[in-house]
Design a protein around this motif. Structure first.
Motif, PDB file in Angstrom:
ATOM      1  N   ILE A 200       7.709  -3.541   1.371  1.00 43.99           N
ATOM      2  CA  ILE A 200       6.873  -3.746  -0.155  1.00 43.99           C
ATOM      3  C   ILE A 200       8.245  -3.941  -1.084  1.00 43.99           C
ATOM      4  O   ILE A 200       8.549  -2.937  -1.544  1.00 43.99           O
ATOM      5  CB  ILE A 200       5.905  -2.895  -0.370  1.00 43.99           C
ATOM      6  CG1 ILE A 200       4.913  -2.514   0.836  1.00 43.99           C
ATOM      7  CG2 ILE A 200       5.489  -3.064  -1.743  1.00 43.99           C
ATOM      8  CD1 ILE A 200       3.648  -1.856   0.257  1.00 43.99           C
ATOM      9  N   GLU A 202       8.283  -5.069  -4.075  1.00 45.46           N
ATOM     10  CA  GLU A 202       8.117  -4.710  -5.458  1.00 45.46           C
ATOM     11  C   GLU A 202       8.021  -3.254  -5.701  1.00 45.46           C
ATOM     12  O   GLU A 202       8.077  -2.894  -6.930  1.00 45.46           O
ATOM     13  CB  GLU A 202       6.649  -5.636  -5.769  1.00 45.46           C
ATOM     14  CG  GLU A 202       5.419  -4.995  -5.387  1.00 45.46           C
ATOM     15  CD  GLU A 202       4.991  -5.677  -4.138  1.00 45.46           C
ATOM     16  OE1 GLU A 202       5.686  -6.209  -3.328  1.00 45.46           O
ATOM     17  OE2 GLU A 202       3.671  -5.670  -3.807  1.00 45.46           O
ATOM     18  N   TYR A 203       8.118  -2.551  -4.875  1.00 46.38           N
ATOM     19  CA  TYR A 203       8.430  -0.850  -5.009  1.00 46.38           C
ATOM     20  C   TYR A 203       9.660  -0.409  -4.845  1.00 46.38           C
ATOM     21  O   TYR A 203      10.018   0.680  -5.392  1.00 46.38           O
ATOM     22  CB  TYR A 203       7.427  -0.277  -4.363  1.00 46.38           C
ATOM     23  CG  TYR A 203       6.074  -0.261  -4.506  1.00 46.38           C
ATOM     24  CD1 TYR A 203       5.477  -0.950  -5.829  1.00 46.38           C
ATOM     25  CD2 TYR A 203       4.845   0.143  -3.690  1.00 46.38           C
ATOM     26  CE1 TYR A 203       3.989  -1.266  -5.842  1.00 46.38           C
ATOM     27  CE2 TYR A 203       3.395  -0.092  -3.892  1.00 46.38           C
ATOM     28  CZ  TYR A 203       3.082  -0.805  -5.026  1.00 46.38           C
ATOM     29  OH  TYR A 203       1.657  -0.949  -5.338  1.00 46.38           O
ATOM     30  N   ARG A 252      -4.678  -0.532   3.613  1.00 52.38           N
ATOM     31  CA  ARG A 252      -5.608  -1.256   2.980  1.00 52.38           C
ATOM     32  C   ARG A 252      -4.773  -2.832   2.598  1.00 52.38           C
ATOM     33  O   ARG A 252      -4.975  -2.860   1.221  1.00 52.38           O
ATOM     34  CB  ARG A 252      -6.416  -0.709   1.674  1.00 52.38           C
ATOM     35  CG  ARG A 252      -7.176   0.379   2.424  1.00 52.38           C
ATOM     36  CD  ARG A 252      -7.932   1.390   1.318  1.00 52.38           C
ATOM     37  NE  ARG A 252      -8.956   0.434   0.950  1.00 52.38           N
ATOM     38  CZ  ARG A 252      -9.578   0.684  -0.173  1.00 52.38           C
ATOM     39  NH1 ARG A 252      -9.293   1.913  -0.879  1.00 52.38           N
ATOM     40  NH2 ARG A 252     -10.567   0.007  -0.407  1.00 52.38           N
ATOM     41  N   ASP A 253      -3.928  -3.012   3.071  1.00 49.36           N
ATOM     42  CA  ASP A 253      -3.107  -4.112   2.503  1.00 49.36           C
ATOM     43  C   ASP A 253      -2.901  -5.197   3.604  1.00 49.36           C
ATOM     44  O   ASP A 253      -2.499  -5.165   4.709  1.00 49.36           O
ATOM     45  CB  ASP A 253      -1.632  -3.757   2.320  1.00 49.36           C
ATOM     46  CG  ASP A 253      -0.979  -4.629   1.324  1.00 49.36           C
ATOM     47  OD1 ASP A 253      -1.333  -5.997   1.671  1.00 49.36           O
ATOM     48  OD2 ASP A 253      -0.017  -4.094   0.430  1.00 49.36           O
ATOM     49  N   LYS A 254      -3.598  -6.371   3.384  1.00 46.60           N
ATOM     50  CA  LYS A 254      -3.569  -7.461   4.595  1.00 46.60           C
ATOM     51  C   LYS A 254      -2.536  -8.194   4.657  1.00 46.60           C
ATOM     52  O   LYS A 254      -1.877  -8.597   5.757  1.00 46.60           O
ATOM     53  CB  LYS A 254      -4.719  -8.627   4.148  1.00 46.60           C
ATOM     54  CG  LYS A 254      -6.152  -8.093   4.505  1.00 46.60           C
ATOM     55  CD  LYS A 254      -7.069  -9.073   3.885  1.00 46.60           C
ATOM     56  CE  LYS A 254      -7.501 -10.244   5.012  1.00 46.60           C
ATOM     57  NZ  LYS A 254      -8.629 -10.903   4.408  1.00 46.60           N
ATOM     58  N   ARG A 255      -1.573  -7.937   3.797  1.00 50.10           N
ATOM     59  CA  ARG A 255      -0.046  -8.712   3.891  1.00 50.10           C
ATOM     60  C   ARG A 255       0.668  -8.246   5.064  1.00 50.10           C
ATOM     61  O   ARG A 255       1.508  -8.906   5.391  1.00 50.10           O
ATOM     62  CB  ARG A 255       0.628  -8.454   2.572  1.00 50.10           C
ATOM     63  CG  ARG A 255      -0.042  -9.222   1.248  1.00 50.10           C
ATOM     64  CD  ARG A 255       0.998  -8.951   0.029  1.00 50.10           C
ATOM     65  NE  ARG A 255       0.912  -7.691  -0.248  1.00 50.10           N
ATOM     66  CZ  ARG A 255       1.794  -6.991  -1.098  1.00 50.10           C
ATOM     67  NH1 ARG A 255       2.821  -7.869  -1.565  1.00 50.10           N
ATOM     68  NH2 ARG A 255       1.772  -5.548  -1.326  1.00 50.10           N
ATOM     69  N   MET A 290      -6.540   3.644  -5.810  1.00 49.28           N
ATOM     70  CA  MET A 290      -7.613   2.546  -5.737  1.00 49.28           C
ATOM     71  C   MET A 290      -8.886   3.305  -5.767  1.00 49.28           C
ATOM     72  O   MET A 290      -9.868   2.922  -6.405  1.00 49.28           O
ATOM     73  CB  MET A 290      -7.495   1.836  -4.704  1.00 49.28           C
ATOM     74  CG  MET A 290      -6.959   0.221  -5.196  1.00 49.28           C
ATOM     75  SD  MET A 290      -7.220  -0.955  -3.876  1.00 49.28           S
ATOM     76  CE  MET A 290      -6.592  -0.286  -2.263  1.00 49.28           C
ATOM     77  N   ARG A 316      -7.011   4.887 -12.292  1.00 51.64           N
ATOM     78  CA  ARG A 316      -7.471   3.961 -11.064  1.00 51.64           C
ATOM     79  C   ARG A 316      -6.823   2.355 -11.417  1.00 51.64           C
ATOM     80  O   ARG A 316      -6.880   2.034 -12.233  1.00 51.64           O
ATOM     81  CB  ARG A 316      -8.933   3.805 -11.263  1.00 51.64           C
ATOM     82  CG  ARG A 316      -9.223   2.990  -9.914  1.00 51.64           C
ATOM     83  CD  ARG A 316     -10.711   2.339  -9.963  1.00 51.64           C
ATOM     84  NE  ARG A 316     -10.933   1.643  -8.633  1.00 51.64           N
ATOM     85  CZ  ARG A 316     -10.564   0.390  -8.599  1.00 51.64           C
ATOM     86  NH1 ARG A 316     -10.068  -0.186  -9.620  1.00 51.64           N
ATOM     87  NH2 ARG A 316     -10.953  -0.153  -7.500  1.00 51.64           N
ATOM     88  N   ARG A 318      -3.879  -0.456  -8.732  1.00 52.34           N
ATOM     89  CA  ARG A 318      -2.639  -0.486  -7.915  1.00 52.34           C
ATOM     90  C   ARG A 318      -1.540  -1.051  -8.740  1.00 52.34           C
ATOM     91  O   ARG A 318      -1.606  -1.919  -9.367  1.00 52.34           O
ATOM     92  CB  ARG A 318      -3.137  -1.375  -6.713  1.00 52.34           C
ATOM     93  CG  ARG A 318      -2.433  -1.226  -5.529  1.00 52.34           C
ATOM     94  CD  ARG A 318      -3.422  -1.866  -4.530  1.00 52.34           C
ATOM     95  NE  ARG A 318      -2.606  -1.834  -3.267  1.00 52.34           N
ATOM     96  CZ  ARG A 318      -3.134  -1.942  -1.929  1.00 52.34           C
ATOM     97  NH1 ARG A 318      -4.535  -1.795  -1.858  1.00 52.34           N
ATOM     98  NH2 ARG A 318      -2.391  -1.815  -1.127  1.00 52.34           N
ATOM     99  N   VAL A 319      -0.471  -0.215  -8.418  1.00 56.29           N
ATOM    100  CA  VAL A 319       0.962  -0.698  -9.263  1.00 56.29           C
ATOM    101  C   VAL A 319       1.244  -2.065  -8.828  1.00 56.29           C
ATOM    102  O   VAL A 319       1.329  -2.177  -7.413  1.00 56.29           O
ATOM    103  CB  VAL A 319       1.961   0.454  -9.007  1.00 56.29           C
ATOM    104  CG1 VAL A 319       3.074   0.061  -9.501  1.00 56.29           C
ATOM    105  CG2 VAL A 319       1.486   1.930  -9.538  1.00 56.29           C
ATOM    106  N   SER A 320       1.576  -2.846  -9.531  1.00 56.32           N
ATOM    107  CA  SER A 320       2.128  -4.176  -8.974  1.00 56.32           C
ATOM    108  C   SER A 320       3.671  -4.141  -8.929  1.00 56.32           C
ATOM    109  O   SER A 320       4.347  -4.771  -8.137  1.00 56.32           O
ATOM    110  CB  SER A 320       1.779  -5.287 -10.135  1.00 56.32           C
ATOM    111  OG  SER A 320       2.348  -5.118 -11.381  1.00 56.32           O
ATOM    112  N   THR A 338      -7.770   0.066 -14.252  1.00 58.24           N
ATOM    113  CA  THR A 338      -8.970  -0.742 -14.049  1.00 58.24           C
ATOM    114  C   THR A 338     -10.125  -0.130 -14.637  1.00 58.24           C
ATOM    115  O   THR A 338     -11.188  -0.683 -14.985  1.00 58.24           O
ATOM    116  CB  THR A 338      -9.092  -1.149 -12.533  1.00 58.24           C
ATOM    117  OG1 THR A 338      -9.182   0.217 -11.968  1.00 58.24           O
ATOM    118  CG2 THR A 338      -7.935  -1.874 -11.981  1.00 58.24           C
TER     119      THR A 338
END
Lengths: 433, 163
Positions: A200, A202-203, A252-255, A290, A316, A318-320, A338
């Motif tokens: 990932i 972006e983290y 929970r990440d389809k990527r 989430m 609540r 998700r960090v982008s 959110t």
């Protein structure tokens, strides 16, 4: 079946494998417990505390490790791998490769003088690379068996260990050994790996020193860990004042092909957040989530306590993205709350990624060897999720723990006992007939 | 009013591969969105409005035109929703209804006239001369115009225009 009482093979020496081996052995059957690492214990040995009771993880696990090793019915095969399984009329013929430790297991006393003199320092796998070990090592002080292993990839052949070993246990000529085991049933408890957060981008994990994973934090918090239980951040050794937890990293990440929930991350993040608060009274802790999934006995109460008693903030969303300040190495977390629609850019001293659980390496090969299918993610498939969750479609092969899918310690232990019972049932039925 | 996934299905099957019905409202698209940082545009809000069947409201809303189509949301979305694609779909649908912001009408007619989305002002041309830069390449707008007219683009950008 023949005269001789059949033995049972357990693959994997984590908490599930240990529990299954103990339960089978206590019913009077011989158990072979095969573990590919130099010590049994698995991930549970790396944890500082367990949820939701905040018990010391090693205090629960290590007595079980010793019990299983000393049990008269258990044959412990560490640093060994299952290479082949042939189905026979009376069960299975299993080929196990015992990798050379270059230390005679029956001679080594575990005194540790070799490691004291060994000049080669290697990042310790057990401490997630945050501490060091020597090229001759035990993964952790409570390892079972307490036998040293030479890591030939890093060993420089200086033979200092050989010179100082009073027992004469060092044997550089040791060869891999192939063992043949006859067993009546097999229990697969091969466990999990944590998701590789480098995927990932972006983290910034792997690029930003103060972005760590949950398992790394366990080692940081642990009194027996590489920081001696002092909570300090990796970049400069300062005590963090603001810590963020990011949930669903690789879950929970389809990527990344992991659309499933890893089940334990919410609870281990809350637990670690509480531990941080207990260690450092000044620390501000925020958990970016989430959905908080606290589904187990006492879990929801634990979550409430974290919020109300310890003042842990829950936001609540998700960090982008995480951005690092190149000078201070502080981290800016960008997130939409959110619940309010507000976009926040908050600065933290340290960010902990709650990485999910994925199948371990080598699981596809093992699936082929055993003839037990794995699902699209690489977890073993049970015969029937409702009525025979511990069995597989391959008769005589049983499953337990995270080899089936992500789950916590209580569930893994319960499954291990269930699988042990099923396996014993199976061999007794065939043996008696 | 049609609600839920049925309304969404009808919407998306028209033009794009985006799947707003997959959105689970994590907000990752929105926190990474450069437009959301400076405007009230929230991709997550647009997606839940679509899930609630608020298609009419969306098509009339100014918000759908605020997306700058940078595709950051597409990169970070854990559910393969492809929000950018969805914004483009909504804009196309709105345009078919004649709901087009003036600035986009201008852009459309610029393409028809000059073959470029941006009318190069005379001052810019003079500035180039002053700095001794070579003149800009001449653009032949005719093939562009022919292509766009063949799909009635000229009529589309006039649709719903207040005279």
């Amino acid at each position: 079946m023949g005269e001789e009482q059949p033995a049972i093979l357990v693959i994997g020496g984590g908490i599930a494998g240990i529990q299954a081996a103990l339960d089978v052995a206590s019913q009077g059957f011989t158990v072979y417990l095969v573990e590919r690492k130099p010590s049994i214990g698995g991930h549970m040995a790396m944890l500082d505390k367990t949820f939701p009771t905040l018990d010391c993880s090693q205090c629960i696990l290590t007595p079980k490790m010793v019990d299983v090793a000393r049990h008269p019915n258990v044959r412990l095969l560490t640093y060994s791998e299952v290479k082949d399984v042939k189905r026979e009329e009376n069960g299975f013929l299993v080929k196990v490769l015992k990798k050379p430790r270059y230390v005679k297991e029956d001679v080594c006393t575990g005194c540790g003088i070799c490691a004291m003199h060994c000049p080669v320092e290697v990042p310790s796998e057990f401490n997630m690379g945050l501490g060091i070990r020597k090229a001759i090592y035990v993964p952790f002080p409570q390892a079972v068996p307490l036998k040293y292993t030479i890591d030939r990839d890093h060993c420089i052949r200086c033979r200092l260990c050989q010179n100082v070993c009073a027992a004469g246990a060092i044997d550089f000529d040791q060869q891999p050994e192939e063992l043949e085991l006859k067993v009546g049933a097999i229990i697969v408890a091969t466990g999990f790996e944590t998701f590789d957060a480098r995927k990932i981008g972006e983290y910034g994990y792997g690029r930003y020193p103060n972005v760590v994973t949950g398992l790394e934090l366990e080692r940081i918090v642990s009194a027996a860990g590489p920081m001696g239980g002092h909570i300090i951040r990796p970049s400069d050794g300062k005590i963090p004042r603001r810590v963020a937890f990011i949930q669903c990293v690789g879950s929970r990440d389809k990527r990344f092909g992991n659309p499933y929930c890893s089940r334990v991350c919410c609870m281990y993040a809350i637990k670690n957040a509480i531990l941080l608060k207990e260690h450092l009274h000044e620390v501000d802790v925020t958990i970016f989530y989430m959905d908080i999934r606290t589904y187990g006995k006492g879990f929801e109460e634990f979550y409430r306590r974290a919020e109300e008693e310890f003042g842990i903030k829950f936001v609540r969303g998700r960090v982008s993205e995480i951005e690092e300040d190149p000078e201070t190495k502080n981290l800016r977390v960008i997130i939409e709350n959110t619940e309010t629609g507000e976009i926040l850019q908050e600065e933290f001293d340290m960010v902990v990624l709650s990485v999910g659980l994925v199948p371990p390496k080598g699981v596809k090969e093992l699936s082929k060897i055993l003839g037990v299918p794995v699902d699209e993610y690489g977890f073993f498939v049970e015969k029937d999720i409702m009525t025979s969750p511990m069995e597989t479609k391959a008769e005589g092969i049983f499953l337990a723990g995270t080899a089936l899918g992500p789950k916590d310690i209580p569930d893994s232990v319960a499954e291990a006992s269930a699988a042990a019972m099923r396996a014993v049932n199976y061999v007794v039925r065939r043996w008696k007939s | 009013m049609e609600t839920g996934t049925r309304a969404v299905d009808k919407l998306t099957k028209l033009l794009s591969k985006s799947r707003p019905e997959h959105c689970y409202q994590c907000g990752k698209c929105t926190s990474g969105c450069p437009a959301a940082l400076h405007t009230e545009f929230r991709p997550r809000d647009i997606l839940i409005m679509a899930q609630l069947g608020m298609t009419e409201e969306l098509l009339k809303s100014k918000l759908i035109w605020m997306c700058i189509t940078c595709f950051t949301c597409l990169d970070v979305c854990p559910r393969d929703v492809e929000p950018t694609e969805f914004m483009i779909t909504l804009r196309n649908l709105a345009a078919l209804r004649g709901i087009i912001p003036t600035v986009y009408r201008g852009e459309g007619s610029a393409i028809l006239e000059t073959g470029l989305a941006f009318r190069i002002p005379e001052s810019r041309v003079k500035m180039r001369e002053r700095y001794g830069l070579p003149p800009l390449p001449r653009v032949d707008a005719e093939p562009v115009r022919r292509l766009l007219k063949s799909v009635d683009f000229d009529k589309l950008i006039q649709r719903g225009e207040k005279k």
